[in-house]
Design a protein around this motif. Structure first.
Motif, PDB file in Angstrom:
ATOM      1  N   GLY A  25       0.784  -1.220   0.000  1.00  0.00           N
ATOM      2  CA  GLY A  25       0.000   0.000   0.000  1.00  0.00           C
ATOM      3  C   GLY A  25       0.818   1.272   0.000  1.00  0.00           C
ATOM      4  N   LEU A  26       1.169   1.731   1.208  1.00  0.00           N
ATOM      5  CA  LEU A  26       1.846   3.011   1.350  1.00  0.00           C
ATOM      6  C   LEU A  26       3.272   2.818   1.852  1.00  0.00           C
ATOM      7  N   VAL A  27       4.149   3.699   1.408  1.00  0.00           N
ATOM      8  CA  VAL A  27       5.518   3.757   1.901  1.00  0.00           C
ATOM      9  C   VAL A  27       5.772   5.214   2.280  1.00  0.00           C
ATOM     10  N   ASN A  28       5.940   5.437   3.575  1.00  0.00           N
ATOM     11  CA  ASN A  28       6.199   6.785   4.075  1.00  0.00           C
ATOM     12  C   ASN A  28       5.115   7.775   3.624  1.00  0.00           C
ATOM     13  N   GLY A  29       3.877   7.298   3.594  1.00  0.00           N
ATOM     14  CA  GLY A  29       2.747   8.144   3.247  1.00  0.00           C
ATOM     15  C   GLY A  29       2.453   8.265   1.765  1.00  0.00           C
ATOM     16  N   LEU A  30       3.295   7.698   0.921  1.00  0.00           N
ATOM     17  CA  LEU A  30       3.078   7.736  -0.530  1.00  0.00           C
ATOM     18  C   LEU A  30       2.667   6.355  -1.024  1.00  0.00           C
ATOM     19  N   PRO A  31       1.863   6.308  -2.075  1.00  0.00           N
ATOM     20  CA  PRO A  31       1.553   4.991  -2.651  1.00  0.00           C
ATOM     21  C   PRO A  31       2.847   4.296  -3.098  1.00  0.00           C
ATOM     22  N   ALA A  32       3.017   3.061  -2.713  1.00  0.00           N
ATOM     23  CA  ALA A  32       4.235   2.308  -3.040  1.00  0.00           C
ATOM     24  C   ALA A  32       4.471   2.241  -4.549  1.00  0.00           C
ATOM     25  N   HIS A  33       3.399   2.223  -5.319  1.00  0.00           N
ATOM     26  CA  HIS A  33       3.534   2.128  -6.778  1.00  0.00           C
ATOM     27  C   HIS A  33       4.364   3.278  -7.337  1.00  0.00           C
ATOM     28  N   VAL A  34       4.147   4.478  -6.794  1.00  0.00           N
ATOM     29  CA  VAL A  34       4.849   5.658  -7.301  1.00  0.00           C
ATOM     30  C   VAL A  34       6.350   5.527  -7.065  1.00  0.00           C
ATOM     31  N   LEU A  35       6.750   4.818  -6.051  1.00  0.00           N
ATOM     32  CA  LEU A  35       8.167   4.610  -5.771  1.00  0.00           C
ATOM     33  C   LEU A  35       8.723   3.409  -6.538  1.00  0.00           C
ATOM     34  N   LEU A  36       7.977   2.313  -6.560  1.00  0.00           N
ATOM     35  CA  LEU A  36       8.470   1.083  -7.182  1.00  0.00           C
ATOM     36  C   LEU A  36       8.609   1.178  -8.695  1.00  0.00           C
ATOM     37  N   VAL A  37       7.784   1.995  -9.348  1.00  0.00           N
ATOM     38  CA  VAL A  37       7.893   2.093 -10.802  1.00  0.00           C
ATOM     39  C   VAL A  37       9.254   2.640 -11.216  1.00  0.00           C
ATOM     40  N   HIS A  38       9.900   3.381 -10.338  1.00  0.00           N
ATOM     41  CA  HIS A  38      11.214   3.908 -10.691  1.00  0.00           C
ATOM     42  C   HIS A  38      12.245   2.793 -10.869  1.00  0.00           C
ATOM     43  N   PHE A  39      12.112   1.721 -10.105  1.00  0.00           N
ATOM     44  CA  PHE A  39      12.989   0.568 -10.313  1.00  0.00           C
ATOM     45  C   PHE A  39      12.771  -0.008 -11.712  1.00  0.00           C
ATOM     46  N   VAL A  40      11.523  -0.159 -12.082  1.00  0.00           N
ATOM     47  CA  VAL A  40      11.192  -0.732 -13.391  1.00  0.00           C
ATOM     48  C   VAL A  40      11.683   0.177 -14.518  1.00  0.00           C
ATOM     49  N   VAL A  41      11.446   1.466 -14.367  1.00  0.00           N
ATOM     50  CA  VAL A  41      11.809   2.428 -15.413  1.00  0.00           C
ATOM     51  C   VAL A  41      13.321   2.465 -15.625  1.00  0.00           C
ATOM     52  N   VAL A  42      14.085   2.222 -14.584  1.00  0.00           N
ATOM     53  CA  VAL A  42      15.546   2.211 -14.711  1.00  0.00           C
ATOM     54  C   VAL A  42      16.056   0.821 -15.101  1.00  0.00           C
ATOM     55  N   LEU A  43      15.548  -0.213 -14.439  1.00  0.00           N
ATOM     56  CA  LEU A  43      16.117  -1.551 -14.616  1.00  0.00           C
ATOM     57  C   LEU A  43      15.782  -2.193 -15.966  1.00  0.00           C
ATOM     58  N   VAL A  44      14.581  -1.977 -16.481  1.00  0.00           N
ATOM     59  CA  VAL A  44      14.239  -2.617 -17.768  1.00  0.00           C
ATOM     60  C   VAL A  44      15.147  -2.112 -18.894  1.00  0.00           C
ATOM     61  N   PRO A  45      15.291  -0.790 -19.089  1.00  0.00           N
ATOM     62  CA  PRO A  45      16.212  -0.359 -20.155  1.00  0.00           C
ATOM     63  C   PRO A  45      17.665  -0.738 -19.891  1.00  0.00           C
ATOM     64  N   LEU A  46      18.099  -0.702 -18.630  1.00  0.00           N
ATOM     65  CA  LEU A  46      19.468  -1.085 -18.302  1.00  0.00           C
ATOM     66  C   LEU A  46      19.705  -2.562 -18.622  1.00  0.00           C
ATOM     67  N   THR A  47      18.766  -3.413 -18.255  1.00  0.00           N
ATOM     68  CA  THR A  47      18.873  -4.841 -18.556  1.00  0.00           C
ATOM     69  C   THR A  47      18.832  -5.077 -20.058  1.00  0.00           C
ATOM     70  N   ALA A  48      17.957  -4.361 -20.752  1.00  0.00           N
ATOM     71  CA  ALA A  48      17.861  -4.499 -22.211  1.00  0.00           C
ATOM     72  C   ALA A  48      19.183  -4.127 -22.870  1.00  0.00           C
TER      73      ALA A  48
END
Length: 172
Positions: free
Chosen positions: A2-25
């Motif tokens: 749900g929340l991480v430090n008052g923010l929706p976790a999705h808003v934080l976790l997508v940054h991993f995806v946005v960085v890791l997918v192109p880096l892995t590619a």
């Protein structure tokens, strides 16, 4: 999740995806084209792809939680539909990264005049791995872009003014 430090976790976790997918590619593409680069990357290549693969369901799971906590609209639904399509691309990145890593480990560099012919007999397999890697890498990066674009539109479609507002506008 749900929340991480008052923010929706999705808003934080997508940054991993946005960085890791192109880096892995990028790492996969370089490793597939240049086996010596894959040998230098070693086990980091499949481990990076594994972390990337794990980050996708974390982000989508958090996104599903967020979807239940925002108003229902077509932009959010479109973003969720696109997000559900990333996992197969991430799985492809992982599988091909593991294959490229394994193949680089198994084959020592051989000169063009190798007497056993292993360099030339493996050429069609290597060419197929390069083509598949390029296709999956490009597909994953394009998909991440499309998902991110739809997410930004869903989040910001009514969230800002096209003209400056407030005290800062008076200072300009």
């Amino acid at each position: 999740m749900g929340l991480v430090n008052g923010l929706p976790a999705h808003v934080l976790l997508v940054h991993f995806v946005v960085v890791l997918v192109p880096l892995t590619a990028l790492a996969l593409t370089v490793g597939a084209i240049w086996p010596s680069a894959a040998r230098r990357m070693g086990v980091v290549l499949p481990l990076l792809a594994l972390v990337t693969l794990a980050s996708v369901p974390l982000a989508t799971g958090a996104g599903e939680w967020l979807e239940e906590h925002v108003g229902d609209n077509a932009l959010v639904r479109r973003h969720a539909e696109l997000g559900d399509g990333l996992l197969p691309w991430a799985l492809g990145l992982f599988a091909l990264s593991a294959l490229v890593w394994w193949a680089a480990r198994r084959t020592a560099p051989a000169g063009p005049a190798a007497s056993d012919g292993t360099r030339w007999s493996a050429l069609p397999v290597r060419a197929a791995a390069v083509v598949l890697s390029l296709v999956v890498a490009a597909g994953a990066v394009v998909d991440v872009y499309r998902i991110g674009d739809s997410g930004a539109k869903a989040a910001w479609h009514d969230g800002f003014s096209k003209t400056a507002t407030g005290q800062d506008a008076d200072d300009r």
